[in-house]
Design a protein around this motif. Structure first.
Motif, PDB file in Angstrom:
ATOM      1  N   PHE B 103       0.868  -1.177   0.000  1.00 10.50           N
ATOM      2  CA  PHE B 103       0.000   0.000   0.000  1.00 10.50           C
ATOM      3  C   PHE B 103       0.912   1.236   0.000  1.00 10.50           C
ATOM      4  N   ILE B 106      -0.396   6.159   1.765  1.00  8.79           N
ATOM      5  CA  ILE B 106      -1.556   6.258   2.662  1.00  8.79           C
ATOM      6  C   ILE B 106      -1.492   7.624   3.322  1.00  8.79           C
ATOM      7  N   GLU B 107      -2.609   8.309   3.359  1.00  2.43           N
ATOM      8  CA  GLU B 107      -2.621   9.684   3.855  1.00  2.43           C
ATOM      9  C   GLU B 107      -2.088   9.738   5.295  1.00  2.43           C
ATOM     10  N   LYS B 109       0.723   8.774   6.302  1.00  4.21           N
ATOM     11  CA  LYS B 109       1.796   7.795   6.556  1.00  4.21           C
ATOM     12  C   LYS B 109       2.827   7.929   5.434  1.00  4.21           C
ATOM     13  N   TYR B 161      -4.301   2.357  10.442  1.00  4.83           N
ATOM     14  CA  TYR B 161      -3.660   3.140   9.378  1.00  4.83           C
ATOM     15  C   TYR B 161      -4.578   4.216   8.801  1.00  4.83           C
ATOM     16  N   PHE B 162      -5.856   4.067   9.020  1.00  4.60           N
ATOM     17  CA  PHE B 162      -6.786   5.063   8.474  1.00  4.60           C
ATOM     18  C   PHE B 162      -7.586   5.763   9.582  1.00  4.60           C
ATOM     19  N   VAL B 168     -12.872   6.606   4.275  1.00  2.23           N
ATOM     20  CA  VAL B 168     -11.930   5.829   3.461  1.00  2.23           C
ATOM     21  C   VAL B 168     -12.681   4.956   2.441  1.00  2.23           C
ATOM     22  N   LEU B 173      -6.876   4.126  -3.379  1.00  3.17           N
ATOM     23  CA  LEU B 173      -5.570   3.876  -2.761  1.00  3.17           C
ATOM     24  C   LEU B 173      -4.658   3.285  -3.829  1.00  3.17           C
TER      25      LEU B 173
END
Lengths: 242, 324
Positions: B103, B106-107, B109, B161-162, B168, B173
């Motif tokens: 992934f 990710i916003e 991260k 993570y979200f 989401v 993604l």
């Protein structure tokens, strides 16, 4: 002695032998015992140590079986019964009084007296309680019902043991040296109690070393080397007869 | 009355020797506790068949177990499809592969995160009768050629993570270098066909391949209502030789050493094949601990019986029945 079966007797032993086998040694503990005990009789069995008194009492109490011979109790042949049947008859027909009292230390006086009754299964809790109370009153121990054996004197413990033997209204009471562990005062109390029970019609068979105790019975039997060597009425029997 | 006398008597005996009573109770409790705990764990993990939300058992279908490497072996989806086509008692069948997915972006991260992923056929969530917690499940159309790539998130990565953000769902993604739309989030603890942090769809050619290939998948299936597993096994025994017969030389590596190919078994049993002997060994060890505890208690009680032998003799003289 007659080998004839006495049909009216409560206890009838005919030609009873008991042989013990230890390794290769054979010991003849009882040799051709013929004995009848009538209902209401007060019998003493005496003799030297090792003569077979206790073995005879064990056979009478159905704690052991004879090697041969016939034993009938209250009209029933009990010579060849199974262990369970002997336990049932022992519980209903026989009351035991031991030299060392043999009360269960962790049960109270009332519980000790109730114990054999609880093994029957045909008595209700209130029946048991009533019998326990009556038995303890008979031996003048009702006031100590909730005490434990360790809180009683030897004489009191033996009176409780007698109450336990009486509670089941047995056909016969077998007493093995009932005064053997008691001082003279308590021994006197216990013997008086047995006399009283006899006068009330209870059949008693007592093993004793003490000639004075033996003399209080109505009939005295002497055993020697596994054989009955004397069977005679005592003076007290004559007194009762008079 | 006799019952109460016995109870009171037992209580008095226990109180008379509290250390003995405590030790005995502790030994039995440890032995029993361990056994019950292990049994209930094994019952859930091993013995009880897996049914998910319905009462219908789930079975695994795959190539024969590789005893040389102690591992499960996947099968050609072409052959699994043939099972579905030729064996009438199969109600539903699905495929999966285990793997990972990267992934990216990710916003909030930085860098790329690698997750455990299950690559599945679109019917996996319907099959397990478990709808997503958020969004929707996969659809058949998602797995068609040219469809927008989609991904399903697990509860754990959605939360970790979200930031448990419901927005989401429906966002895009970058997964494995490709833009994928998040269609939903599965409930916490969901782990079918295996533990995963994300579910992605298998390529469409896996679903209905027209010829044999090197692609390999594991299968999960349900049988039609009222059909016994033994019935399916008989059918598989009939179909298996026909499939084996058709396997060309270049794919002969799919067969086991003894020349057999497909096998079907309880899904849970298949999942733990590698660990089954460990579980059983664990249970035996715990059972032996229980026996050891019983032997210890037996010895302690034997010592007590010697103390109580006189009492037993008294009770016998009073005519205690054998049952007491």
């Amino acid at each position: 002695m007659s080998t004839e079966k006495n049909e009216k007797a409560l206890v009838n032993l005919v030609d009873i032998n008991k042989i013990f086998y230890t390794d290769e040694v054979e010991t003849q503990a009882l040799n051709g015992i013929n004995l009848s005990i009538n209902k209401g009789e007060y019998l003493s069995i005496s003799g030297p140590s090792g003569c077979g008194k206790s073995t005879l009492l064990s056979l009478l109490g159905l704690l052991d079986t004879s090697s041969n011979g016939q034993y009938s109790l209250a009209g029933h042949d009990v010579s060849d019964l199974s262990r369970d049947e002997r336990a049932r008859i022992r519980n209903k027909e026989i009351g035991f009084v031991f030299q060392s009292f043999n009360l269960i230390s962790d049960l109270s006086v009332e519980e000790n007296v109730a114990l054999p009754l609880t093994y029957r299964g045909d008595l209700t809790a209130s029946d048991i309680q009533q019998r326990v109370t009556e038995s303890l009153e008979k031996v003048e121990m009702a006031h100590r019902g909730s005490h434990f054996p360790s809180q009683l004197s030897g004489g009191q413990q033996q009176r409780v043991a007698i109450a336990r033997a009486l509670a089941g209204t047995p056909s016969i009471i077998l007493a093995d040296e009932p005064t053997g562990n008691l001082d003279s005062k308590n021994a006197q109390i216990v013997m008086n109690l047995l006399d009283k029970l006899h006068q009330e019609g209870v059949t008693i068979c007592m093993v004793t070393h003490d000639p004075a105790s033996a003399a209080r019975a109505s009939r005295m039997i002497e055993v020697f080397d596994g054989t009955i060597v004397a069977d005679k009425a005592t003076a007290s029997a004559s007194a009762i007869a008079v | 009355m006799s019952f109460w006398i016995d109870i009171k008597y037992a209580a008095r005996l226990l109180l008379k020797k509290p250390l003995f009573a405590l030790t005995s109770i502790l030994i039995v409790a440890v032995g029993l506790g361990l056994t019950v705990y292990t049994y209930s764990m094994l019952n859930s993990l091993v013995f009880k068949p897996m049914t998910l939300n319905g009462d219908v058992p789930i079975y695994a279908i795959e190539a024969e177990y590789d005893h040389n490497h102690l591992s499960r072996r996947p099968a050609d989806p072409f052959d699994l499809n043939r099972v579905k086509r030729d064996i009438d008692v199969v109600d539903d069948i699905g495929f999966y592969q285990d793997g990972t997915a990267l992934f990216q972006d990710i916003e909030g991260k930085s860098g790329t995160v690698k997750f455990n992923a299950s690559y599945v056929s679109w019917n996996v969530f319907e099959f397990s009768s478990t709808p997503p917690m958020l969004g929707r499940g996969f659809r058949e159309s998602d797995q068609q050629k040219g469809a927008e790539p989609v991904v399903m998130l697990s509860y754990d990565i959605w939360r970790d993570y979200f930031d448990a953000n419901e927005q989401v769902v429906n966002s895009l993604l970058t997964v494995e270098g490709e833009k994928m739309r998040v269609v939903g989030v599965m409930p916490q603890g969901y782990a079918f066909p295996m533990v995963a942090q994300a579910w992605l769809l298998l390529p469409p050619e896996f679903l209905a391949p027209v010829e044999r290939g090197n692609q390999s998948v594991f299968g999960f299936m349900k049988l039609k209502s009222g059909v016994e597993f033994s019935e399916f096994e008989r059918e598989l025994d009939r179909v298996n030789p026909l499939i084996i017969q058709d396997i060309p030389e270049e794919f002969i590596w799919r067969l086991s050493d003894n020349g057999s190919y497909l096998r079907a078994l309880d899904y849970k049993e298949a999942s733990i094949t590698q660990y089954y002997s460990i579980f059983i060994a664990m249970f035996i060890v715990v059972f032996l601990i229980l026996i050891l505890a019983c032997i210890n208690i037996g010895n302690l009680l034997l010592a007590r019986v010697n103390e109580r032998i006189k009492e037993v003799a008294i009770r016998v003289a009073l005519g205690i029945p054998r049952t007491r």
